[in-house]
Design an enzyme around this catalytic site. Sequence first.
Site, PDB file in Angstrom:
ATOM      1  CG  PHE A  14      -1.715   1.231   1.434  1.00 33.59           C
ATOM      2  CD1 PHE A  14      -2.865   1.444   0.686  1.00 33.59           C
ATOM      3  CD2 PHE A  14      -1.340   2.195   2.355  1.00 33.59           C
ATOM      4  CE1 PHE A  14      -3.621   2.598   0.863  1.00 33.59           C
ATOM      5  CE2 PHE A  14      -2.088   3.352   2.538  1.00 33.59           C
ATOM      6  CZ  PHE A  14      -3.239   3.548   1.790  1.00 33.59           C
ATOM      7  NE  ARG A  36      11.609  -9.442  11.371  1.00 33.59           N
ATOM      8  CZ  ARG A  36      11.470 -10.634  11.932  1.00 33.59           C
ATOM      9  NH1 ARG A  36      10.314 -11.275  11.873  1.00 33.59           N
ATOM     10  NH2 ARG A  36      12.486 -11.195  12.552  1.00 33.59           N
ATOM     11  NE  ARG A  63      -3.621  12.704  17.690  1.00 30.12           N
ATOM     12  CZ  ARG A  63      -2.907  13.289  16.761  1.00 30.12           C
ATOM     13  NH1 ARG A  63      -3.189  13.102  15.485  1.00 30.12           N
ATOM     14  NH2 ARG A  63      -1.914  14.065  17.086  1.00 30.12           N
ATOM     15  CB  ALA A  75       3.255  16.550  17.580  1.00 29.84           C
ATOM     16  N   PRO A 113       9.258   0.780  16.748  1.00 31.91           N
ATOM     17  CG  PRO A 113      11.117   0.425  18.093  1.00 31.91           C
ATOM     18  CD  PRO A 113       9.792   1.130  18.059  1.00 31.91           C
ATOM     19  N   GLY A 114       9.019  -1.912  16.122  1.00 31.78           N
ATOM     20  CA  GLY A 114       8.697  -3.280  15.761  1.00 31.78           C
ATOM     21  C   GLY A 114       8.030  -3.393  14.408  1.00 31.78           C
ATOM     22  CD  GLU A 118       5.850   8.538  13.592  1.00 37.88           C
ATOM     23  OE1 GLU A 118       5.261   9.608  13.384  1.00 37.88           O
ATOM     24  OE2 GLU A 118       5.364   7.630  14.279  1.00 37.88           O
ATOM     25  CD  GLU A 138      -8.550  21.035   3.493  1.00 34.68           C
ATOM     26  OE1 GLU A 138      -8.776  20.024   2.806  1.00 34.68           O
ATOM     27  OE2 GLU A 138      -8.438  22.181   3.024  1.00 34.68           O
TER      28      GLU A 138
END
Length: 173
Positions: A14, A36, A63, A75, A113-114, A118, A138
């Site tokens: 994707f 992985r 969220r 952030a 990290p698994g 990022e 927006e």
Amino acid sequence: MSFFEKTISKETIFNGKIIDLNVHTVELPNGKTSKREIINHAGGVAIIAYKDSETLFMVEQFRKPIEGVLLEIPAGKIEKNEDVLECAKRELEEEIGYRAKELKYLGRIVTSPGFCDEYIFIYKAEELYKGRDDLGDEDEFINVKEIKIDRVKEMIKEGKIIDAKTICALMMI
């Protein structure tokens, strides 16, 4: 013994606006192979924004992945080819409507990290002055809060602040 896993092949599953998903076939240190699933993300910035020496600006927002509202430090995502410091300046103004005379880099964290590559780069913003009034993007709805640092730390201990980047960033000051 080396723990390094050599990528033998990579299949893109994707490509999205924010993330890409790839499945890597890797050779393990013992010579066997495994899969992985890896999410690629451009990374982000997070800013500890001081209103004064005892008060932080925080943002409250819904969220969707956790179906809840979180209280976080300001952030945002690094745009393609965007300088990390420029991203921090932009996100600070977009999220809380302020600019900083002093923006100091504190360090970086890896979020998950698994399965994800990022990094979030943490900054400290001081000597704030008013910037724009129209907050967020927006498709982003934000409530800006001013909270005493001691109260933020209490809220972390009480489980009222569970956002990892916020908790990690506060360890850097």
